[in-house]
Design a protein around this motif. Sequence first.
Motif, PDB file in Angstrom:
ATOM      1  N   PHE A 275      45.323  41.745  22.820  1.00 12.87           N
ATOM      2  CA  PHE A 275      44.345  40.938  23.552  1.00 12.87           C
ATOM      3  C   PHE A 275      44.570  39.457  23.256  1.00 12.87           C
ATOM      4  N   PHE A 276      44.839  39.128  21.985  1.00 10.75           N
ATOM      5  CA  PHE A 276      45.138  37.752  21.602  1.00 10.75           C
ATOM      6  C   PHE A 276      46.361  37.237  22.347  1.00 10.75           C
ATOM      7  N   MET A 277      47.405  38.062  22.397  1.00  9.40           N
ATOM      8  CA  MET A 277      48.649  37.668  23.055  1.00  9.40           C
ATOM      9  C   MET A 277      48.420  37.395  24.543  1.00  9.40           C
ATOM     10  N   GLN A 278      47.633  38.276  25.178  1.00  6.56           N
ATOM     11  CA  GLN A 278      47.367  38.121  26.606  1.00  6.56           C
ATOM     12  C   GLN A 278      46.487  36.913  26.892  1.00  6.56           C
ATOM     13  N   SER A 279      45.428  36.724  26.099  1.00  6.29           N
ATOM     14  CA  SER A 279      44.518  35.601  26.330  1.00  6.29           C
ATOM     15  C   SER A 279      45.170  34.268  25.968  1.00  6.29           C
ATOM     16  N   LEU A 280      46.033  34.282  24.950  1.00  5.30           N
ATOM     17  CA  LEU A 280      46.754  33.069  24.567  1.00  5.30           C
ATOM     18  C   LEU A 280      47.612  32.577  25.721  1.00  5.30           C
TER      19      LEU A 280
ATOM     20  N   GLY B 228      50.551  42.195  31.229  1.00  2.00           N
ATOM     21  CA  GLY B 228      49.269  41.642  30.807  1.00  2.00           C
ATOM     22  C   GLY B 228      48.080  42.296  31.481  1.00  2.00           C
ATOM     23  N   SER B 229      48.276  42.781  32.713  1.00  2.56           N
ATOM     24  CA  SER B 229      47.166  43.386  33.451  1.00  2.56           C
ATOM     25  C   SER B 229      46.651  44.657  32.783  1.00  2.56           C
ATOM     26  N   MET B 230      47.488  45.286  31.968  1.00  8.80           N
ATOM     27  CA  MET B 230      47.100  46.554  31.357  1.00  8.80           C
ATOM     28  C   MET B 230      46.671  46.427  29.904  1.00  8.80           C
ATOM     29  N   LEU B 231      46.964  45.301  29.272  1.00  7.84           N
ATOM     30  CA  LEU B 231      46.699  45.182  27.836  1.00  7.84           C
ATOM     31  C   LEU B 231      45.224  45.306  27.490  1.00  7.84           C
TER      32      LEU B 231
ATOM     33  N   LEU C 192      47.290  36.189  39.497  1.00  6.59           N
ATOM     34  CA  LEU C 192      47.157  37.017  40.694  1.00  6.59           C
ATOM     35  C   LEU C 192      47.728  38.414  40.451  1.00  6.59           C
ATOM     36  N   THR C 193      48.834  38.487  39.735  1.00  2.00           N
ATOM     37  CA  THR C 193      49.412  39.794  39.410  1.00  2.00           C
ATOM     38  C   THR C 193      48.447  40.616  38.565  1.00  2.00           C
ATOM     39  N   MET C 194      47.816  39.980  37.597  1.00  3.24           N
ATOM     40  CA  MET C 194      46.853  40.700  36.774  1.00  3.24           C
ATOM     41  C   MET C 194      45.659  41.167  37.602  1.00  3.24           C
ATOM     42  N   ALA C 195      45.208  40.326  38.537  1.00  6.45           N
ATOM     43  CA  ALA C 195      44.084  40.710  39.390  1.00  6.45           C
ATOM     44  C   ALA C 195      44.427  41.928  40.235  1.00  6.45           C
ATOM     45  N   ILE C 196      45.631  41.947  40.776  1.00  7.50           N
ATOM     46  CA  ILE C 196      46.044  43.030  41.668  1.00  7.50           C
ATOM     47  C   ILE C 196      46.187  44.351  40.932  1.00  7.50           C
TER      48      ILE C 196
ATOM     49  N   ALA D  27      39.520  38.180  19.224  1.00  6.22           N
ATOM     50  CA  ALA D  27      40.889  37.773  19.532  1.00  6.22           C
ATOM     51  C   ALA D  27      40.962  37.090  20.889  1.00  6.22           C
ATOM     52  N   GLY D  28      40.152  37.578  21.834  1.00  7.79           N
ATOM     53  CA  GLY D  28      40.125  36.963  23.145  1.00  7.79           C
ATOM     54  C   GLY D  28      39.545  35.566  23.129  1.00  7.79           C
ATOM     55  N   GLN D  29      38.700  35.263  22.150  1.00  8.48           N
ATOM     56  CA  GLN D  29      38.131  33.926  22.019  1.00  8.48           C
ATOM     57  C   GLN D  29      39.072  32.990  21.268  1.00  8.48           C
ATOM     58  N   VAL D  30      39.810  33.530  20.288  1.00  8.92           N
ATOM     59  CA  VAL D  30      40.728  32.704  19.496  1.00  8.92           C
ATOM     60  C   VAL D  30      41.938  32.271  20.324  1.00  8.92           C
TER      61      VAL D  30
END
Length: 462
Positions: A18-23, A111-114, A55-59, A141-144
């Motif tokens: 989650f950290f990797m994706q949000s970063l 990232g869309s699946m993480l 957009l890819t993550m949204a789809i 992690a999503g906030q950091v």
Amino acid sequence: MTRDSAHKALLWIVATAFFMQSLDTTIVNTALPSIAQSLHESALAMQPVIVGYTLTMAILTPASGWLADRFGTRRVYFVAILIFVIGSVCCAGAHTLGQLIVARVLQGVGGSMLLPIGRLAVLRSVSAEQYVSALAFVSIAGQVGPLLGPTLGGWLTQTISWHWIFLINVPIGLAGLAATQFFLPHDHAVSAPPFDLAGCALLSLGMSAFSLGVDVPASTNRAAWATVCFALSVASFLAYVVHAKYRTHPLFRLGLFREPNFSVGLVGNLLCRIGANAVPFMVPLMLQVQLGYSPLRSGLTMLPAALAGTMTKRWVAPLIRRFGYGTFLLVNTAIVGLSIAAFSLVSKDSPALIALVVLAVFGAATSMQFAAMNSVTLKGLSHADAGSGNSLFSMAQMLAMGLGVSIGGGVVRLFASEWGSTQAGFRVSFICMGVITLLSAVVFRWLDAVKQPASTGLKQAQ
């Protein structure tokens, strides 16, 4: 390994991913001018690097739960991390803007699946009593990630090279792959209704066409291109309505929209987030392109927004209990919109303190706004619709992020070209994005939750 140790390992795996994706949603912003220079492109034409990813993550977000059911959570989560790492390597190796956009799309696939599958893995592995605390740990992690992203991106770009904003994902991802193999519990595929591929395709086409209509290529007939794209988008969404009406298991039930706060909250979220999500993209560009800041100084300047947002999250529930959702959202939306417009006051001649104060106000108000909007949108959904509604809501969030970048960057380019002044382009763009945000206040007036107290839904704040 004991059961408690296995749970701790699982939480760390999910939190790290989650950290990797949000970063990655923020670390790129401060590096865009340097990337543009390296690829011999204009810094004002780099928004497809952000839009392609979001957009890819949204789809693909709606497909994540079905894939986990069909092939197993552990297997799909491993593949998601692997695709994300491969995409990161491809981003670092890109030599043209086109190559970078394609690599970011690949990164977005992983990232869309993480986050969705990570949440699902936690849900299936911990008890109901432990789930809230486990999810709270993961959400840190999503906030950091966004907190560190701009500064880390600026530091890596300035001290090493922009390539390392992507390569930093490689060791983290490899560790995640190994941990997934060793610690994530084995699970088996479960029976699930057939995935609504046609419905997903229609919604994907609608979102993609709308995004392309907003981000009109300069080399085309702008009016004709936008008209065709918007018409295709509307036709796709209407076709989905007809499709969902007659399909037994549609991607999203039309009954979701019978909950008034969900419909109003979804539209209000979209408008408000378009303006708010333009700021992390536009401000670093303005600071570097217009004011001449270094990447590191630009990243450090963004810190007040992240710090203020983190500190004010605890204020949301008491304020809503005191004033109600309706009053809180109306007032706070005005603060968010006006703070975005206030960035138009930042220039080479203005004191640096102005930018820092505006960023702090924006960060504090936006953090509370997202928490309140998330809560009021999802709190009225039934248990049966909660998962589907949350998935659709996540799609809208990702779409708004891409639209904010496209619209903000497009307005800057348009007015900079028309008036021959980049500074004027930024000023007008910030005012436009502030006005779009203020329009969401009109939408929130239709909420059916004006006097309702804060609920546990506030825990879904991002």
